[in-house]
Design a protein around this motif. Structure first.
Motif, mmCIF file in Angstrom:
data_model
loop_
_atom_site.group_PDB
_atom_site.id
_atom_site.type_symbol
_atom_site.label_atom_id
_atom_site.label_comp_id
_atom_site.label_asym_id
_atom_site.label_seq_id
_atom_site.Cartn_x
_atom_site.Cartn_y
_atom_site.Cartn_z
ATOM 1 N N GLY A 187 5.935 -12.673 3.928
ATOM 2 C CA GLY A 187 6.614 -11.372 3.929
ATOM 3 C C GLY A 187 5.912 -10.256 3.193
ATOM 4 N N GLU A 188 5.209 -10.575 2.113
ATOM 5 C CA GLU A 188 4.604 -9.512 1.315
ATOM 6 C C GLU A 188 3.531 -8.753 2.102
ATOM 7 O OE1 GLU A 188 3.025 -8.942 -3.292
ATOM 8 O OE2 GLU A 188 3.912 -10.846 -2.636
ATOM 9 N N ILE A 189 2.714 -9.472 2.876
ATOM 10 C CA ILE A 189 1.705 -8.807 3.704
ATOM 11 C C ILE A 189 2.378 -7.895 4.724
ATOM 12 C CG2 ILE A 189 -0.064 -9.193 5.471
ATOM 13 C CD1 ILE A 189 -0.885 -11.711 3.973
ATOM 14 N N GLY A 190 3.481 -8.355 5.282
ATOM 15 C CA GLY A 190 4.217 -7.548 6.254
ATOM 16 C C GLY A 190 4.754 -6.260 5.652
ATOM 17 N N ILE A 191 5.201 -6.321 4.412
ATOM 18 C CA ILE A 191 5.683 -5.112 3.732
ATOM 19 C C ILE A 191 4.522 -4.145 3.518
ATOM 20 C CG2 ILE A 191 6.778 -4.187 1.661
ATOM 21 C CD1 ILE A 191 8.145 -6.935 1.313
ATOM 22 N N PHE A 192 3.392 -4.660 3.076
ATOM 23 C CA PHE A 192 2.206 -3.807 2.908
ATOM 24 C C PHE A 192 1.855 -3.108 4.221
ATOM 25 C CE2 PHE A 192 0.439 -6.596 -0.756
ATOM 26 C CZ PHE A 192 1.110 -5.826 -1.675
ATOM 27 N N LYS A 193 1.901 -3.862 5.311
ATOM 28 C CA LYS A 193 1.553 -3.294 6.616
ATOM 29 C C LYS A 193 2.550 -2.227 7.029
ATOM 30 C CE LYS A 193 0.377 -4.628 11.355
ATOM 31 N NZ LYS A 193 0.216 -5.767 12.300
ATOM 32 N N ASP A 225 -1.718 9.376 -3.583
ATOM 33 C CA ASP A 225 -1.280 8.532 -2.475
ATOM 34 C C ASP A 225 -1.097 7.093 -2.937
ATOM 35 O OD1 ASP A 225 -0.757 8.030 0.352
ATOM 36 O OD2 ASP A 225 -2.718 7.060 0.419
ATOM 37 N N GLN A 226 -1.998 6.619 -3.793
ATOM 38 C CA GLN A 226 -1.878 5.264 -4.340
ATOM 39 C C GLN A 226 -0.590 5.115 -5.138
ATOM 40 O OE1 GLN A 226 -2.758 4.622 -7.936
ATOM 41 N NE2 GLN A 226 -2.717 2.387 -7.881
ATOM 42 N N GLU A 227 -0.304 6.080 -5.998
ATOM 43 C CA GLU A 227 0.908 6.024 -6.810
ATOM 44 C C GLU A 227 2.165 6.098 -5.955
ATOM 45 O OE1 GLU A 227 0.284 9.238 -9.508
ATOM 46 O OE2 GLU A 227 -1.115 8.122 -10.788
ATOM 47 N N ALA A 228 2.150 6.939 -4.913
ATOM 48 C CA ALA A 228 3.309 7.073 -4.031
ATOM 49 C C ALA A 228 3.580 5.776 -3.269
ATOM 50 C CB ALA A 228 3.091 8.225 -3.055
ATOM 51 N N HIS A 229 2.528 5.109 -2.837
ATOM 52 C CA HIS A 229 2.704 3.850 -2.110
ATOM 53 C C HIS A 229 3.320 2.774 -2.995
ATOM 54 C CE1 HIS A 229 0.335 5.394 1.281
ATOM 55 N NE2 HIS A 229 0.727 4.319 1.942
ATOM 56 N N TRP A 230 2.869 2.676 -4.237
ATOM 57 C CA TRP A 230 3.436 1.650 -5.113
ATOM 58 C C TRP A 230 4.881 1.968 -5.495
ATOM 59 C CZ3 TRP A 230 2.076 -3.012 -5.149
ATOM 60 C CH2 TRP A 230 0.743 -3.383 -4.980
ATOM 61 N N LYS A 231 5.203 3.254 -5.586
ATOM 62 C CA LYS A 231 6.586 3.635 -5.845
ATOM 63 C C LYS A 231 7.473 3.218 -4.677
ATOM 64 C CE LYS A 231 9.492 7.602 -7.097
ATOM 65 N NZ LYS A 231 9.511 9.067 -7.400
ATOM 66 N N ALA A 232 6.990 3.440 -3.457
ATOM 67 C CA ALA A 232 7.749 3.050 -2.271
ATOM 68 C C ALA A 232 7.874 1.531 -2.186
ATOM 69 C CB ALA A 232 7.068 3.593 -1.021
ATOM 70 N N PHE A 233 6.812 0.824 -2.543
ATOM 71 C CA PHE A 233 6.850 -0.635 -2.497
ATOM 72 C C PHE A 233 7.875 -1.181 -3.482
ATOM 73 C CE2 PHE A 233 5.451 -4.821 -3.963
ATOM 74 C CZ PHE A 233 5.254 -5.495 -2.761
ATOM 75 N N GLY A 234 7.869 -0.646 -4.699
ATOM 76 C CA GLY A 234 8.790 -1.133 -5.712
ATOM 77 C C GLY A 234 10.248 -0.943 -5.340
ATOM 78 N N ALA A 235 10.530 0.107 -4.538
ATOM 79 C CA ALA A 235 11.909 0.402 -4.138
ATOM 80 C C ALA A 235 12.268 -0.173 -2.775
ATOM 81 C CB ALA A 235 12.122 1.917 -4.114
ATOM 82 N N TRP A 239 11.291 -5.985 -0.373
ATOM 83 C CA TRP A 239 10.576 -6.490 -1.540
ATOM 84 C C TRP A 239 11.548 -6.790 -2.682
ATOM 85 C CZ3 TRP A 239 7.087 -9.166 -3.576
ATOM 86 C CH2 TRP A 239 6.789 -9.073 -4.943
ATOM 87 N N VAL A 240 12.524 -5.930 -2.890
ATOM 88 C CA VAL A 240 13.513 -6.149 -3.942
ATOM 89 C C VAL A 240 14.228 -7.485 -3.718
ATOM 90 C CG1 VAL A 240 15.680 -5.312 -4.934
ATOM 91 C CG2 VAL A 240 13.834 -3.695 -4.429
ATOM 92 N N LYS A 241 14.556 -7.761 -2.470
ATOM 93 C CA LYS A 241 15.209 -9.027 -2.136
ATOM 94 C C LYS A 241 14.265 -10.207 -2.353
ATOM 95 C CE LYS A 241 17.419 -11.459 1.731
ATOM 96 N NZ LYS A 241 17.821 -11.368 3.173
ATOM 97 N N MET A 242 13.020 -10.055 -1.908
ATOM 98 C CA MET A 242 12.059 -11.163 -1.996
ATOM 99 C C MET A 242 11.725 -11.520 -3.436
ATOM 100 S SD MET A 242 8.261 -11.520 -0.276
ATOM 101 C CE MET A 242 8.882 -12.205 1.251
ATOM 102 N N LYS A 243 11.490 -10.515 -4.274
ATOM 103 C CA LYS A 243 11.085 -10.822 -5.652
ATOM 104 C C LYS A 243 12.218 -11.446 -6.462
ATOM 105 C CE LYS A 243 12.030 -6.401 -7.995
ATOM 106 N NZ LYS A 243 11.418 -5.300 -8.789
#
Length: 268
Positions: A187-193, A225-235, A239-243
């Motif tokens: 799932g994590e790779i899918g979220i990144f994609k 852009d890097q910071e924005a992507h990690w902010k979106a990933f964390g929320a 991902w919240v469910k998976m972690k």
């Protein structure tokens, strides 16, 4: 018969690939082999000599040997003028091989390449008291089943603006490390994609200085852009469910993060 270290390594890689879980009713996908060379340099002269070697000799030789794209990356300098100057400069060279055979033949191909032997003389025949580097780390990786090959990032910004983020995740035990790899594949790779992380590769380390571990590389237009992507990933709800799943608890012991920019002659 005594097998060479290279042969033993590739046999290990092949066995690792064969032991990967099956998907559906078919065999696991064919997976790339990666090498990440990390050069440790002491001064600017060494960096200039290494750049010359990589650009004029090594990358062209790898292309002739069938490696279509090679990545060369350097750490992004800290914007803080008061920050201490690193004792060493690092240069990362990412070499994706499409098969175990190609991985195994690479050094032999370079030895037979007369153009490489000529254009790389300063590096290949460096004197003991004037080397091009202080040392080299070599990390060998097998691509994840969830991302069996590397991908070129789809970026619009210029190379000088781009931020490549290399992450290294270590596990406390082999079992927990395998669990983290499974988390990526499941799932994590899918979220990144889905979030357009422009993931270049995900690799399970089979030979390196920090094990058990995995490494992956993502690419962004710039630092914002890097910071924005990690902010979106964390929320991200998935991902919240998976972690929070207990089956993935404690599967990462420590993390190293390198923010990099591509060399002007990098293919990736």
């Amino acid at each position: 018969m005594k097998l060479s270290t290279s042969v033993l390594l590739v046999l290990g890689l092949v066995l690792a690939g064969l032991s990967a879980p099956l998907r559906g009713f078919g065999a696991a996908p064919k997976r790339d082999f990666y090498q990440l060379k990390i050069y440790h340099l002491q001064n600017q002269e060494q960096e200039q000599r290494l750049d010359t070697y990589l650009q004029q000799a090594y990358l062209p030789a790898l292309h002739r040997a069938g490696i279509g794209k090679v990545g060369v990356f350097k750490p992004i300098a800290s914007p803080d003028a008061s920050a201490p100057t690193p004792a060493e400069q690092l240069v990362f060279v990412f070499i994706p091989c499409s098969s175990a055979e190609q991985y195994l033949k690479l050094e032999a191909d370079l030895e037979k390449d007369k153009q490489y032997q000529t254009s790389g003389q300063d590096y290949l025949n460096a004197a003991f008291d004037k080397p091009v580097y202080s040392r080299i780390e070599a990390v060998s990786m097998l691509a994840f089943t969830g991302m069996p090959g590397f991908h070129m990032p789809a970026l619009k910004s210029g190379p000088a603006e781009r931020v490549y983020e290399l992450r290294n995740y270590e596990g406390a035990t082999e079992k927990l490390h395998q669990n983290k790899v499974a988390q990526f594949n499941n799932g994590e790779i899918g979220i990144f994609k889905r979030l357009n992380f422009n993931t270049v590769f995900c690799g399970q380390v089979v030979s390196g200085s920090k094990m058990p571990n995995l490494m992956y590389l993502s690419a962004f237009e710039n630092k914002a852009d890097q910071e924005a992507h990690w902010k979106a990933f964390g929320a991200d709800p998935e991902w919240v469910k998976m972690k929070a799943m207990p089956e993935y608890a404690h599967n990462m012991l420590r993390m190293d993060v390198y923010l990099l920019h591509p060399a002007s002659y990098s293919d990736i």
